[in-house]
Design a protein around this motif. Structure first.
Motif, PDB file in Angstrom:
ATOM      1  N   ALA A 215       0.819  -1.194   0.046  1.00 33.46           N
ATOM      2  CA  ALA A 215      -0.095   0.045  -0.008  1.00 33.46           C
ATOM      3  C   ALA A 215       0.889   1.040  -0.038  1.00 33.46           C
ATOM      4  O   ALA A 215       2.076   1.237   0.496  1.00 33.46           O
ATOM      5  CB  ALA A 215      -0.963   0.041   1.269  1.00 33.46           C
ATOM      6  N   GLY A 216       0.332   2.282  -0.347  1.00 34.02           N
ATOM      7  CA  GLY A 216       1.126   3.740  -0.223  1.00 34.02           C
ATOM      8  C   GLY A 216       1.592   3.995  -1.812  1.00 34.02           C
ATOM      9  O   GLY A 216       1.142   3.565  -2.687  1.00 34.02           O
ATOM     10  N   ARG A 217       2.373   4.943  -1.551  1.00 33.84           N
ATOM     11  CA  ARG A 217       2.994   5.519  -2.835  1.00 33.84           C
ATOM     12  C   ARG A 217       3.441   4.479  -3.568  1.00 33.84           C
ATOM     13  O   ARG A 217       4.318   3.648  -2.996  1.00 33.84           O
ATOM     14  CB  ARG A 217       3.960   6.504  -2.381  1.00 33.84           C
ATOM     15  CG  ARG A 217       4.673   7.432  -3.526  1.00 33.84           C
ATOM     16  CD  ARG A 217       5.740   8.432  -3.308  1.00 33.84           C
ATOM     17  NE  ARG A 217       6.823   8.209  -2.332  1.00 33.84           N
ATOM     18  CZ  ARG A 217       7.789   7.753  -3.005  1.00 33.84           C
ATOM     19  NH1 ARG A 217       7.894   7.785  -4.175  1.00 33.84           N
ATOM     20  NH2 ARG A 217       8.700   7.248  -2.428  1.00 33.84           N
ATOM     21  N   VAL A 218       3.318   4.675  -4.799  1.00 28.75           N
ATOM     22  CA  VAL A 218       4.002   3.551  -5.769  1.00 28.75           C
ATOM     23  C   VAL A 218       5.561   4.048  -6.058  1.00 28.75           C
ATOM     24  O   VAL A 218       5.409   4.767  -6.548  1.00 28.75           O
ATOM     25  CB  VAL A 218       3.142   3.623  -7.175  1.00 28.75           C
ATOM     26  CG1 VAL A 218       3.991   2.606  -8.265  1.00 28.75           C
ATOM     27  CG2 VAL A 218       2.041   3.290  -6.781  1.00 28.75           C
ATOM     28  N   THR A 219       6.449   3.077  -5.555  1.00 31.51           N
ATOM     29  CA  THR A 219       7.759   3.734  -5.446  1.00 31.51           C
ATOM     30  C   THR A 219       8.361   3.053  -6.816  1.00 31.51           C
ATOM     31  O   THR A 219       7.879   2.186  -7.769  1.00 31.51           O
ATOM     32  CB  THR A 219       8.381   2.769  -4.524  1.00 31.51           C
ATOM     33  OG1 THR A 219       8.437   1.423  -4.646  1.00 31.51           O
ATOM     34  CG2 THR A 219       8.071   3.192  -2.997  1.00 31.51           C
ATOM     35  N   PRO A 220       9.587   3.747  -7.379  1.00 32.03           N
ATOM     36  CA  PRO A 220      10.262   3.215  -8.570  1.00 32.03           C
ATOM     37  C   PRO A 220      10.430   1.868  -8.579  1.00 32.03           C
ATOM     38  O   PRO A 220      10.609   1.349  -9.679  1.00 32.03           O
ATOM     39  CB  PRO A 220      11.397   3.978  -8.524  1.00 32.03           C
ATOM     40  CG  PRO A 220      11.207   5.413  -7.751  1.00 32.03           C
ATOM     41  CD  PRO A 220      10.255   4.924  -6.612  1.00 32.03           C
ATOM     42  N   GLU A 221      10.740   1.178  -7.379  1.00 29.98           N
ATOM     43  CA  GLU A 221      11.201  -0.177  -7.310  1.00 29.98           C
ATOM     44  C   GLU A 221       9.879  -1.149  -7.625  1.00 29.98           C
ATOM     45  O   GLU A 221       9.998  -2.167  -7.957  1.00 29.98           O
ATOM     46  CB  GLU A 221      11.629  -0.370  -5.673  1.00 29.98           C
ATOM     47  CG  GLU A 221      13.130   0.094  -5.536  1.00 29.98           C
ATOM     48  CD  GLU A 221      12.989   1.468  -5.149  1.00 29.98           C
ATOM     49  OE1 GLU A 221      11.865   1.916  -5.032  1.00 29.98           O
ATOM     50  OE2 GLU A 221      14.167   1.980  -5.133  1.00 29.98           O
ATOM     51  N   ALA A 222       8.511  -0.490  -7.365  1.00 28.36           N
ATOM     52  CA  ALA A 222       7.730  -1.239  -7.749  1.00 28.36           C
ATOM     53  C   ALA A 222       7.518  -1.298  -9.342  1.00 28.36           C
ATOM     54  O   ALA A 222       6.958  -2.227  -9.722  1.00 28.36           O
ATOM     55  CB  ALA A 222       6.098  -0.571  -6.977  1.00 28.36           C
ATOM     56  N   ARG A 223       7.862  -0.447  -9.996  1.00 30.50           N
ATOM     57  CA  ARG A 223       7.990  -0.681 -11.378  1.00 30.50           C
ATOM     58  C   ARG A 223       8.957  -1.402 -12.019  1.00 30.50           C
ATOM     59  O   ARG A 223       9.146  -1.478 -13.182  1.00 30.50           O
ATOM     60  CB  ARG A 223       7.695   0.835 -12.012  1.00 30.50           C
ATOM     61  CG  ARG A 223       6.585   1.716 -11.573  1.00 30.50           C
ATOM     62  CD  ARG A 223       6.095   2.747 -12.495  1.00 30.50           C
ATOM     63  NE  ARG A 223       5.095   3.475 -11.953  1.00 30.50           N
ATOM     64  CZ  ARG A 223       3.732   3.280 -11.966  1.00 30.50           C
ATOM     65  NH1 ARG A 223       3.402   2.139 -12.520  1.00 30.50           N
ATOM     66  NH2 ARG A 223       3.025   4.075 -11.406  1.00 30.50           N
ATOM     67  N   ARG A 224      10.136  -1.508 -11.215  1.00 24.30           N
ATOM     68  CA  ARG A 224      11.346  -1.959 -11.755  1.00 24.30           C
ATOM     69  C   ARG A 224      11.090  -3.375 -12.290  1.00 24.30           C
ATOM     70  O   ARG A 224      11.774  -3.373 -13.292  1.00 24.30           O
ATOM     71  CB  ARG A 224      12.240  -2.201 -10.308  1.00 24.30           C
ATOM     72  CG  ARG A 224      13.591  -2.515 -10.678  1.00 24.30           C
ATOM     73  CD  ARG A 224      14.520  -1.460 -11.161  1.00 24.30           C
ATOM     74  NE  ARG A 224      14.415  -0.062 -10.433  1.00 24.30           N
ATOM     75  CZ  ARG A 224      15.443   0.741 -10.330  1.00 24.30           C
ATOM     76  NH1 ARG A 224      16.368   0.417 -11.426  1.00 24.30           N
ATOM     77  NH2 ARG A 224      15.387   1.675  -9.560  1.00 24.30           N
ATOM     78  N   PHE A 225      10.377  -4.242 -11.921  1.00 23.19           N
ATOM     79  CA  PHE A 225      10.260  -5.358 -12.375  1.00 23.19           C
ATOM     80  C   PHE A 225       9.259  -5.339 -13.555  1.00 23.19           C
ATOM     81  O   PHE A 225       9.467  -6.235 -14.719  1.00 23.19           O
ATOM     82  CB  PHE A 225       9.689  -6.433 -11.292  1.00 23.19           C
ATOM     83  CG  PHE A 225      10.500  -6.682 -10.237  1.00 23.19           C
ATOM     84  CD1 PHE A 225      10.647  -5.967  -9.156  1.00 23.19           C
ATOM     85  CD2 PHE A 225      11.529  -7.897 -10.376  1.00 23.19           C
ATOM     86  CE1 PHE A 225      11.648  -6.593  -8.148  1.00 23.19           C
ATOM     87  CE2 PHE A 225      12.481  -8.025  -9.342  1.00 23.19           C
ATOM     88  CZ  PHE A 225      12.584  -7.243  -8.247  1.00 23.19           C
ATOM     89  N   GLU A 226       8.704  -4.421 -13.824  1.00 21.94           N
ATOM     90  CA  GLU A 226       7.853  -4.215 -15.190  1.00 21.94           C
ATOM     91  C   GLU A 226       9.244  -3.906 -16.190  1.00 21.94           C
ATOM     92  O   GLU A 226       8.990  -4.538 -17.284  1.00 21.94           O
ATOM     93  CB  GLU A 226       7.027  -2.870 -15.241  1.00 21.94           C
ATOM     94  CG  GLU A 226       5.612  -2.943 -14.054  1.00 21.94           C
ATOM     95  CD  GLU A 226       4.910  -1.713 -14.149  1.00 21.94           C
ATOM     96  OE1 GLU A 226       4.352  -1.406 -13.283  1.00 21.94           O
ATOM     97  OE2 GLU A 226       4.997  -1.185 -15.173  1.00 21.94           O
ATOM     98  N   GLN A 227       9.982  -3.160 -15.805  1.00 25.03           N
ATOM     99  CA  GLN A 227      10.956  -2.846 -16.962  1.00 25.03           C
ATOM    100  C   GLN A 227      11.823  -4.237 -17.097  1.00 25.03           C
ATOM    101  O   GLN A 227      12.233  -4.440 -18.156  1.00 25.03           O
ATOM    102  CB  GLN A 227      12.030  -1.756 -16.194  1.00 25.03           C
ATOM    103  CG  GLN A 227      11.335  -0.566 -15.907  1.00 25.03           C
ATOM    104  CD  GLN A 227      12.289   0.685 -15.157  1.00 25.03           C
ATOM    105  OE1 GLN A 227      13.286   0.104 -15.047  1.00 25.03           O
ATOM    106  NE2 GLN A 227      11.827   1.731 -14.908  1.00 25.03           N
ATOM    107  N   ILE A 228      11.993  -4.799 -16.004  1.00 28.01           N
ATOM    108  CA  ILE A 228      13.003  -5.992 -16.125  1.00 28.01           C
ATOM    109  C   ILE A 228      12.041  -7.020 -17.198  1.00 28.01           C
ATOM    110  O   ILE A 228      12.745  -7.918 -18.011  1.00 28.01           O
ATOM    111  CB  ILE A 228      13.251  -6.677 -14.840  1.00 28.01           C
ATOM    112  CG1 ILE A 228      14.319  -5.981 -14.118  1.00 28.01           C
ATOM    113  CG2 ILE A 228      13.861  -7.960 -15.149  1.00 28.01           C
ATOM    114  CD1 ILE A 228      14.303  -6.303 -12.569  1.00 28.01           C
ATOM    115  N   VAL A 229      10.694  -7.066 -16.919  1.00 28.76           N
ATOM    116  CA  VAL A 229      10.064  -8.095 -17.783  1.00 28.76           C
ATOM    117  C   VAL A 229      10.123  -7.689 -19.223  1.00 28.76           C
ATOM    118  O   VAL A 229      10.216  -8.504 -20.204  1.00 28.76           O
ATOM    119  CB  VAL A 229       8.557  -8.387 -17.285  1.00 28.76           C
ATOM    120  CG1 VAL A 229       7.709  -8.710 -18.169  1.00 28.76           C
ATOM    121  CG2 VAL A 229       8.515  -9.098 -15.862  1.00 28.76           C
ATOM    122  N   ILE A 230       9.913  -6.286 -19.746  1.00 25.82           N
ATOM    123  CA  ILE A 230      10.066  -5.661 -20.578  1.00 25.82           C
ATOM    124  C   ILE A 230      11.304  -6.165 -21.773  1.00 25.82           C
ATOM    125  O   ILE A 230      11.497  -6.715 -22.559  1.00 25.82           O
ATOM    126  CB  ILE A 230       9.860  -4.221 -21.036  1.00 25.82           C
ATOM    127  CG1 ILE A 230       8.391  -3.768 -20.311  1.00 25.82           C
ATOM    128  CG2 ILE A 230      10.162  -3.583 -22.211  1.00 25.82           C
ATOM    129  CD1 ILE A 230       8.003  -2.691 -20.309  1.00 25.82           C
TER     130      ILE A 230
END
Lengths: 178, 270
Positions: free
Chosen positions: B231-246
């Protein structure tokens, strides 16, 4: 900035392997055999020194026999072919297409190769070294069922002792399995 | 086509399980059908999700009791994402379990069954390059190596690469190195940054994406959740794995000579 914290020779090895792996296409060979950096355990300890010796009574199925023999031979996979050329059991790292083709061809090959030495009796053992692996076929008489062929696919040869152990065990369990 | 990816490393604590879980979630959030298989006798996946050890039946029940794999898969609330846990394996039986998985071909059988109807099977392996890691690599299309950005991990990565090379040569010619993923990177720490620079400069297959050492991963571990579920602010780390998957999907598509790669024509701005 010079990297003072990493032993360079370790990185050199990793660099060479990783670059080779990163450039490789699927199914292609991985190139020359790497320089020997390590002593291999499998070359020091003979297979017979650690071979399992379960009592014959414990082997009641072909799967159990293959499990025991894979441990003995350290092959990656094993299969059993009946006298009609059909695979009746397999175990281990089975290829995607199974062993049906390999089993039938091995049976046929052993039938043909026995003609090389007509006075030598039955051809009991065949070892074939391919680029990718080693294939071993071992034939035994299964009484009324004809002959049974037990095949192994891996990288190691089997010595005389292992061969004799396999044949002896096969002779003991075959009446119950056939 | 299902892609089977083994996450392996010779050194422990480099983030294999964290990577496996968060990558699995990221794949699923992009609409892929994924299963994460816990091959670690320690049951790392269940522990990472803060489940009681031995809560879930899993692979151990399939191996020991012959229970069907399909009935042991744990569905999650994220559509397309599920888990095959370790199961209720007694730690005392770890040696026998490892030996069995290596010699029996069971891992390959299970992978084959799980692949049906799925885009990705992620195999989380125990630390080291022992029997289970070998069995996983023998059943996989790809090897992904998390590399902790610290000197000892860089010194030892050659061991895991050696095993991958051997398996791809002797046991599974379809196995390829998908990439080396730097993890726990601290760009403001000279030693950690040196490892990253050395990896990029010297090693082949190092991904451009990295996973930083960040407090959010501790918070996620404490909560027993993937980072994107906090919960809370969406941190850059939360999106990190999206980048890795791409990046990973691009690599996979390029290796197959095409596929779904994000492309666009050049545009004029003015």
């Amino acid at each position: 900035m010079r990297d003072r914290s990493v032993i360079s020779s370790n990185v050199d090895v990793a660099a060479a392997i990783s670059r080779s792996l990163a450039a490789r296409r699927p199914g292609a060979p991985t190139g020359d055999e790497p320089r020997e950096l390590y002593v291999r355990f499998e070359r020091v300890v003979p297979a017979e020194a650690s071979s399992p010796r379960p009592p014959a009574a414990e082997i009641g199925t072909w799967e159990a026999f293959l499990a025991w023999s894979l441990e003995l031979t350290r092959a990656h996979a094993g299969f059993v072919v009946d006298s009609q050329g059909f695979v009746i059991a397999s175990r281990g790292n089975t290829p995607k297409d199974g062993f049906e083709g390999i089993g039938a061809e091995l049976c046929y090959a052993m039938d043909q190769l026995r003609r090389i030495n007509p006075t030598g009796g039955e051809l009991r053992l065949l070892e074939l070294q391919f680029d990718a692996n080693r294939l071993i076929g071992l034939r035994a008489d299964a009484g009324a069922m004809g002959t049974i062929l037990v095949g192994f696919q891996g990288t190691r040869s089997i010595g005389d002792d292992t061969r004799d152990t396999l044949l002896r065990q096969l002779g003991q369990v075959l009446p119950g399995l056939a | 086509m299902t892609h089977v990816i083994s996450l392996v490393s010779s050194k422990g604590g480099c983030g294999k399980t964290t990577t496996a879980l968060n990558l699995g979630v990221a794949f699923a959030e992009r609409g892929r059908r994924v299963v994460v298989v816990d091959l670690d006798p320690q049951g790392a996946v269940g522990l990472a999700l803060d489940r009681p050890d031995g809560e879930w039946p899993g692979l151990a029940e399939h191996v020991i009791e012959g229970r069907p794999v399909a009935g042991l898969v744990v569905e999650t609330r994220l559509p397309g994402f599920c888990l095959l846990p370790r199961g209720r394996l007694d730690p005392v039986d770890t040696c026998s379990y490892e030996a069995f998985l290596h010699s029996s071909g069971k891992v390959r059988e299970v992978v084959r069954e799980l692949s049906a109807g799925r885009d990705y099977v992620l195999l989380d392996t125990p630390s080291g390059v022992g029997a289970i890691s070998r069995a996983a690599l023998a059943a996989s299309d790809w090897a992904l190596l998390p590399l902790q950005a610290e000197p000892l991990a860089l010194r030892s990565i050659g061991q895991a690469l050696r095993v991958i090379e051997h398996v791809s040569r002797e046991e599974n010619r379809d196995l390829r190195l998908l990439g080396i993923l730097p993890t726990m990177v601290q760009v403001r720490d000279e030693a950690s940054f040196n490892v990253l620079r050395t990896a990029w400069a010297r090693l082949g297959g190092v991904l451009e994406s990295v996973v930083p050492r960040a407090p959010v991963f501790l918070r996620a571990s404490e909560a027993g959740l993937p980072v994107s579920f906090l919960a809370g602010r969406v941190t850059p780390e939360a999106r990190r794995f999206e980048q890795i998957v791409i990046e990973l999907e691009t690599l996979i598509a390029e290796s197959a000579g095409g596929g779904e790669v994000d492309e666009r024509p050049q545009r004029d701005l003015l």
